[in-house]
Design a protein around this motif. Structure first.
Motif, PDB file in Angstrom:
ATOM      1  N   GLY A  16       0.800  -1.206   0.000  1.00 26.85           N
ATOM      2  CA  GLY A  16       0.000   0.000   0.000  1.00 26.85           C
ATOM      3  C   GLY A  16       0.838   1.263   0.000  1.00 26.85           C
ATOM      4  N   SER A  17       0.138   2.399   0.082  1.00 34.95           N
ATOM      5  CA  SER A  17       0.795   3.705   0.018  1.00 34.95           C
ATOM      6  C   SER A  17       0.328   4.606   1.151  1.00 34.95           C
ATOM      7  CB  SER A  17       0.473   4.394  -1.316  1.00 34.95           C
ATOM      8  OG  SER A  17       0.957   3.641  -2.411  1.00 34.95           O
ATOM      9  N   LEU A  18       1.189   5.512   1.532  1.00 35.67           N
ATOM     10  CA  LEU A  18       0.875   6.572   2.486  1.00 35.67           C
ATOM     11  C   LEU A  18       1.619   7.816   2.059  1.00 35.67           C
ATOM     12  CD1 LEU A  18       1.196   4.982   6.071  1.00 35.67           C
ATOM     13  CD2 LEU A  18      -0.901   5.834   4.999  1.00 35.67           C
ATOM     14  N   ARG A  19       1.064   8.971   2.418  1.00 34.53           N
ATOM     15  CA  ARG A  19       1.778  10.227   2.215  1.00 34.53           C
ATOM     16  C   ARG A  19       1.878  10.950   3.547  1.00 34.53           C
ATOM     17  NH1 ARG A  19       0.749  15.628  -1.483  1.00 34.53           N
ATOM     18  NH2 ARG A  19      -0.809  16.084   0.118  1.00 34.53           N
ATOM     19  N   LEU A  20       3.102  11.193   3.937  1.00 32.91           N
ATOM     20  CA  LEU A  20       3.356  11.958   5.152  1.00 32.91           C
ATOM     21  C   LEU A  20       3.513  13.433   4.797  1.00 32.91           C
ATOM     22  CD1 LEU A  20       5.992   9.648   6.895  1.00 32.91           C
ATOM     23  CD2 LEU A  20       3.486   9.502   6.939  1.00 32.91           C
ATOM     24  N   SER A  21       3.056  14.281   5.698  1.00 41.94           N
ATOM     25  CA  SER A  21       3.205  15.723   5.527  1.00 41.94           C
ATOM     26  C   SER A  21       3.862  16.313   6.760  1.00 41.94           C
ATOM     27  CB  SER A  21       1.845  16.384   5.315  1.00 41.94           C
ATOM     28  OG  SER A  21       1.216  15.904   4.162  1.00 41.94           O
ATOM     29  N   CYS A  22       4.512  17.437   6.553  1.00 39.36           N
ATOM     30  CA  CYS A  22       5.233  18.092   7.638  1.00 39.36           C
ATOM     31  C   CYS A  22       5.170  19.588   7.377  1.00 39.36           C
ATOM     32  CB  CYS A  22       6.666  17.563   7.649  1.00 39.36           C
ATOM     33  SG  CYS A  22       7.857  18.540   8.536  1.00 39.36           S
ATOM     34  N   VAL A  23       4.530  20.318   8.268  1.00 42.07           N
ATOM     35  CA  VAL A  23       4.444  21.772   8.137  1.00 42.07           C
ATOM     36  C   VAL A  23       5.450  22.394   9.086  1.00 42.07           C
ATOM     37  CG1 VAL A  23       2.976  23.786   8.346  1.00 42.07           C
ATOM     38  CG2 VAL A  23       2.008  21.624   7.542  1.00 42.07           C
ATOM     39  N   ALA A  24       6.321  23.219   8.527  1.00 42.57           N
ATOM     40  CA  ALA A  24       7.376  23.854   9.323  1.00 42.57           C
ATOM     41  C   ALA A  24       7.580  25.265   8.785  1.00 42.57           C
ATOM     42  CB  ALA A  24       8.668  23.050   9.229  1.00 42.57           C
ATOM     43  N   SER A  58      17.378   1.648   0.511  1.00 42.51           N
ATOM     44  CA  SER A  58      16.250   0.787   0.887  1.00 42.51           C
ATOM     45  C   SER A  58      14.900   1.326   0.423  1.00 42.51           C
ATOM     46  CB  SER A  58      16.229   0.594   2.407  1.00 42.51           C
ATOM     47  OG  SER A  58      16.110   1.833   3.067  1.00 42.51           O
ATOM     48  N   VAL A  59      14.830   2.617   0.099  1.00 41.27           N
ATOM     49  CA  VAL A  59      13.552   3.211  -0.309  1.00 41.27           C
ATOM     50  C   VAL A  59      13.577   3.764  -1.727  1.00 41.27           C
ATOM     51  CG1 VAL A  59      13.091   3.791   2.105  1.00 41.27           C
ATOM     52  CG2 VAL A  59      13.963   5.565   0.553  1.00 41.27           C
ATOM     53  N   LYS A  60      14.738   3.740  -2.342  1.00 39.24           N
ATOM     54  CA  LYS A  60      14.875   4.326  -3.672  1.00 39.24           C
ATOM     55  C   LYS A  60      13.927   3.635  -4.655  1.00 39.24           C
ATOM     56  CE  LYS A  60      19.050   5.573  -4.215  1.00 39.24           C
ATOM     57  NZ  LYS A  60      20.515   5.586  -4.439  1.00 39.24           N
ATOM     58  N   GLY A  61      13.204   4.442  -5.425  1.00 40.42           N
ATOM     59  CA  GLY A  61      12.244   3.900  -6.388  1.00 40.42           C
ATOM     60  C   GLY A  61      10.855   3.684  -5.818  1.00 40.42           C
ATOM     61  N   ARG A  62      10.729   3.758  -4.487  1.00 35.27           N
ATOM     62  CA  ARG A  62       9.413   3.561  -3.850  1.00 35.27           C
ATOM     63  C   ARG A  62       8.927   4.816  -3.134  1.00 35.27           C
ATOM     64  NH1 ARG A  62       9.010   0.147   0.282  1.00 35.27           N
ATOM     65  NH2 ARG A  62      11.194   0.362   0.928  1.00 35.27           N
ATOM     66  N   PHE A  63       9.842   5.590  -2.589  1.00 37.05           N
ATOM     67  CA  PHE A  63       9.490   6.801  -1.840  1.00 37.05           C
ATOM     68  C   PHE A  63       9.871   8.028  -2.661  1.00 37.05           C
ATOM     69  CE2 PHE A  63       9.856   5.071   2.796  1.00 37.05           C
ATOM     70  CZ  PHE A  63       9.049   4.002   2.454  1.00 37.05           C
ATOM     71  N   ALA A  64       9.140   9.101  -2.427  1.00 33.18           N
ATOM     72  CA  ALA A  64       9.460  10.375  -3.072  1.00 33.18           C
ATOM     73  C   ALA A  64       9.281  11.507  -2.080  1.00 33.18           C
ATOM     74  CB  ALA A  64       8.569  10.596  -4.288  1.00 33.18           C
ATOM     75  N   GLN A  77       5.986  10.757  -0.049  1.00 32.82           N
ATOM     76  CA  GLN A  77       5.073   9.806  -0.660  1.00 32.82           C
ATOM     77  C   GLN A  77       5.726   8.431  -0.591  1.00 32.82           C
ATOM     78  OE1 GLN A  77       1.910  10.200  -2.039  1.00 32.82           O
ATOM     79  NE2 GLN A  77       1.951   7.966  -2.179  1.00 32.82           N
ATOM     80  N   MET A  78       5.042   7.493   0.037  1.00 33.28           N
ATOM     81  CA  MET A  78       5.584   6.151   0.227  1.00 33.28           C
ATOM     82  C   MET A  78       4.698   5.147  -0.491  1.00 33.28           C
ATOM     83  SD  MET A  78       6.644   6.373   4.250  1.00 33.28           S
ATOM     84  CE  MET A  78       4.962   6.448   4.835  1.00 33.28           C
ATOM     85  N   ASN A  79       5.265   4.474  -1.466  1.00 29.26           N
ATOM     86  CA  ASN A  79       4.536   3.485  -2.259  1.00 29.26           C
ATOM     87  C   ASN A  79       5.144   2.105  -2.066  1.00 29.26           C
ATOM     88  OD1 ASN A  79       2.952   5.564  -3.417  1.00 29.26           O
ATOM     89  ND2 ASN A  79       4.510   5.930  -4.975  1.00 29.26           N
TER      90      ASN A  79
END
Length: 116
Positions: A16-24, A58-64, A77-79
């Motif tokens: 699955g996928s999730l998108r994390l956000s961070c407001v700073a 470990s995340v290259k190609g899956r996370f952005a 963005q985590m796919n």
């Protein structure tokens, strides 16, 4: 001082996928880190103020990683999530002020659980 507020974590099935956000507010570059139970915090991805990105193997190609500096917001963005991606994800956001060295600020962390 900059308050860093993260959101977007949760429970997701493998693949699955999730998108994390961070407001700073006021920040223009940053990174994401993660920490699994019993392990050290590890770097995941970084983005510069010009938008250049780098990723852990470990995340290259899956996370952005991305940023919208008009909103002082950073995303991850985590796919194709895997169980080994689970952990607490931390945002580190940075700013530069005239005459001062770069400053980094950490968020409180958001939990990502990958399980069926």
């Amino acid at each position: 001082q900059v308050q860093v507020v993260e959101s977007g974590g949760g429970l997701v099935q493998p693949g699955g996928s999730l998108r994390l956000s961070c407001v700073a507010p006021g920040t223009i570059f940053g990174s994401w880190y993660r920490q699994a139970p019993g392990q050290q915090r590890e770097w995941v991805a970084s983005i510069t103020s010009q938008g250049a990105t780098n990723y852990a193997d470990s995340v290259k190609g899956r996370f952005a990683i991305s940023r919208d500096n008009s909103k002082s917001t950073q995303y991850l963005q985590m796919n194709n999530l895997k169980p080994e991606d689970a952990g607490v994800y931390y945002c580190k956001a940075g700013r530069v002020r005239l005459g001062r060295p770069p400053e980094d600020y950490w968020g409180q962390g958001t939990q990502v659980t990958v399980s069926s």
